[in-house]
Design a protein around this motif. Structure first.
Motif, mmCIF file in Angstrom:
data_model
loop_
_atom_site.group_PDB
_atom_site.id
_atom_site.type_symbol
_atom_site.label_atom_id
_atom_site.label_comp_id
_atom_site.label_asym_id
_atom_site.label_seq_id
_atom_site.Cartn_x
_atom_site.Cartn_y
_atom_site.Cartn_z
ATOM 1 N N ASN A 321 -56.112 68.418 135.854
ATOM 2 C CA ASN A 321 -57.154 67.563 135.365
ATOM 3 C C ASN A 321 -57.183 66.114 135.858
ATOM 4 O OD1 ASN A 321 -57.867 69.850 133.618
ATOM 5 N ND2 ASN A 321 -55.801 69.369 132.512
ATOM 6 N N GLU A 323 -58.343 62.478 135.100
ATOM 7 C CA GLU A 323 -59.521 61.653 134.488
ATOM 8 C C GLU A 323 -59.432 60.100 134.968
ATOM 9 O OE1 GLU A 323 -58.834 62.532 130.038
ATOM 10 O OE2 GLU A 323 -57.158 63.654 130.859
ATOM 11 N N SER A 324 -60.682 59.668 134.691
ATOM 12 C CA SER A 324 -60.463 57.947 135.093
ATOM 13 C C SER A 324 -60.998 57.214 134.123
ATOM 14 C CB SER A 324 -61.286 57.962 136.371
ATOM 15 O OG SER A 324 -61.443 56.605 136.707
ATOM 16 N N THR A 328 -64.980 59.779 133.947
ATOM 17 C CA THR A 328 -65.067 60.751 134.638
ATOM 18 C C THR A 328 -63.629 61.908 134.367
ATOM 19 O OG1 THR A 328 -64.122 59.871 136.526
ATOM 20 C CG2 THR A 328 -66.606 59.722 136.364
ATOM 21 N N ARG A 329 -64.157 63.186 134.601
ATOM 22 C CA ARG A 329 -63.078 64.105 134.227
ATOM 23 C C ARG A 329 -63.347 65.418 135.241
ATOM 24 N NH1 ARG A 329 -59.094 66.075 130.352
ATOM 25 N NH2 ARG A 329 -58.904 68.282 130.500
ATOM 26 N N ARG A 330 -62.477 65.482 136.125
ATOM 27 C CA ARG A 330 -62.722 66.715 136.777
ATOM 28 C C ARG A 330 -61.409 67.742 136.729
ATOM 29 N NH1 ARG A 330 -64.586 62.362 140.046
ATOM 30 N NH2 ARG A 330 -66.868 62.665 140.532
ATOM 31 N N ASN A 331 -61.911 68.896 136.890
ATOM 32 C CA ASN A 331 -61.012 70.038 136.614
ATOM 33 C C ASN A 331 -60.860 70.794 138.320
ATOM 34 O OD1 ASN A 331 -60.663 69.366 133.852
ATOM 35 N ND2 ASN A 331 -62.415 70.605 133.427
ATOM 36 N N SER A 383 -55.924 56.021 136.035
ATOM 37 C CA SER A 383 -56.162 57.313 136.282
ATOM 38 C C SER A 383 -55.158 58.398 135.726
ATOM 39 C CB SER A 383 -56.349 57.534 138.022
ATOM 40 O OG SER A 383 -57.508 56.818 138.580
ATOM 41 N N LYS A 384 -55.280 59.586 135.425
ATOM 42 C CA LYS A 384 -54.386 60.184 134.836
ATOM 43 C C LYS A 384 -54.549 61.815 135.414
ATOM 44 C CE LYS A 384 -53.037 62.510 130.421
ATOM 45 N NZ LYS A 384 -53.541 62.258 128.965
ATOM 46 N N SER A 403 -47.945 64.437 131.962
ATOM 47 C CA SER A 403 -48.986 63.926 132.893
ATOM 48 C C SER A 403 -48.264 62.579 133.665
ATOM 49 C CB SER A 403 -50.067 63.349 131.999
ATOM 50 O OG SER A 403 -49.721 62.257 131.081
#
Length: 410
Positions: A321, A323-324, A328-331, A383-384, A403
């Motif tokens: 994952n 995340e920003s 936005t979050r993309r997997n 960002s994470k 994380s």
């Protein structure tokens, strides 16, 4: 040697040795007329003293030695004849004299005709340590009346040197480790992330053991080697870590001074005794925010940023994952090869991730460089990256947050 090749680059490393000689009382062998207060004839001594710091050494260029930025033999190589103490004793015991430094040795030493023992040394034979080389040399000579006797004496390293080297894979995986060198005198020297020098030890039976910490914090001890150290010899062994889907091994490579084959130690039971999927990190503290100022950023340097994954029951699903702070979050399904290949363009490198795999690694170093390089500001950007894993038994890691968080500022 099998996986990691050592190069035996010098039997006697004379080019690297420093041979420094000084001559005192530089007179010829012509007869001289030396008498004491009682009108007894005496003789004179001309001493040439040399310190030979050569060692038998093989090197391991493919290792990452924690002492890359220092010279493991720095103390030995820094010594000169001025550091040597000098002692003269008559064989019959009527004369004995010692000078703490060769610089204090008289240039006009006269002695009664007799047989003598001359010795020079640095350090203590029974004192072992990281900065305690022991050099010694001894010879006999005869003084004759009204003659100059020239004596040549060379001191050599009497200790052995033991070096523990590590590969990148070993250091990237083990966040905590201790390698213990136990000498013939019973002294122990611990090599870890804080101590990386090579100890000087008395020649004899030497044992190397390792305390390794698993991803969950359990510690197990392994005997690496037992061998005979030799004087004026730099013994080096290297530890490597290798994990496949079916086995975990500690691989040990020896340089040519050991005269033995490389070996592997099976760590599978130790590492796969856990149940739930385990994620550890190298190069950063999970959940701890990393702040980067664009104007002062100097790059990641020699630091690498890793996720290390151990799944005893085999991976069933692995999702990354990202995340920003812009919402936005993309997997990303890491078990799909096309997905992991697309992440390479972003700078995220995956190793060993596949369904059924028991061990994998993810490197974020290039992703961080790209993130900072593309950041233009002026707003702060966070960002994470986190991972969600499940194994074939249905267990997951989602009860804890492992994380990586980075915040960019102008």
């Amino acid at each position: 040697m099998n996986k990691l090749t050592f190069y035996y680059h010098s039997i006697w490393k004379l080019l690297g040795a420093t041979l420094i000689g000084f001559c005192i009382n530089a007179c010829s062998n012509d007869n001289v007329n030396l008498k004491d207060d009682n009108d007894n004839s005496r003789g004179s001594l001309s001493l040439k003293l040399v310190t030979d710091k050569s060692v038998i050494e093989s090197t391991a260029p493919n290792s990452r030695d924690l002492s890359d930025d220092i010279n493991p033999l720095e103390k030995l190589n820094s010594l000169t004849v001025s550091d040597l103490s000098v002692s003269i004793k008559s064989v019959n015991g009527t004369y004995s004299q010692k000078w703490a430094s060769f610089d204090d040795f008289p240039t006009d030493l006269s002695l009664s005709p007799d047989n003598y023992v001359l010795s020079a040394s640095y350090g203590d034979k029974s004192k072992e340590g990281f900065d305690t080389p022991y050099l010694y040399g001894e010879t006999t000579f005869e003084i004759k009346k009204d003659e100059v006797t020239t004596v040549n004496l060379t001191t050599k390293l009497q200790h052995s040197v033991v070096g523990i080297l590590f590969t990148e894979d070993f250091l990237n995986y083990f966040s905590n480790y201790e390698v213990i060198v136990t000498t013939s005198l019973g002294n122990e020297f611990i090599i870890d992330k804080e101590e990386n020098r090579h100890p000087y030890v008395t020649p004899g039976s030497t044992t190397v053991t390792a305390n390794l910490t698993s991803p969950t914090g359990s510690i197990s001890t392994y005997k690496i080697a037992e061998f005979e150290t030799k004087s004026a010899t730099h013994h080096q062994l290297m530890l490597d870590f290798n994990m496949s889907q079916s086995a975990v091994e500690l691989e040990v490579s020896f340089d040519d001074s050991f005269d033995r084959e490389d070996m592997s130690i099976d760590l599978t039971e130790f590492f796969f005794s856990e149940v739930s999927p385990i994620i550890t990190t190298s190069g950063f503290t999970p959940g701890q925010e990393m702040f980067v100022h664009k104007t002062t950023w100097k790059g990641t340097g020699n630091n690498d940023y890793w996720f290390n994954i151990v799944v005893s029951n085999g991976i069933k699903t692995a999702v990354m994952n990202i995340e920003s702070s812009n919402g936005t979050r993309r997997n990303y399904n890491l078990c799909i090869l096309a997905v992991t290949e697309s992440l390479v363009d972003m700078g995220i490198l995956s190793y060993g991730i596949a369904e059924g795999s028991r061990y994998a690694k993810i490197n974020l170093t290039d992703w961080i460089e790209n993130l900072v390089g593309n950041y233009e500001g002026p707003d702060t950007q966070t960002s994470k990256i986190s991972l969600d894993l499940t194994d074939k038994a249905g267990l997951s890691n989602q009860d804890e947050d492992i994380s990586f968080i980075i915040t960019l500022e102008p």
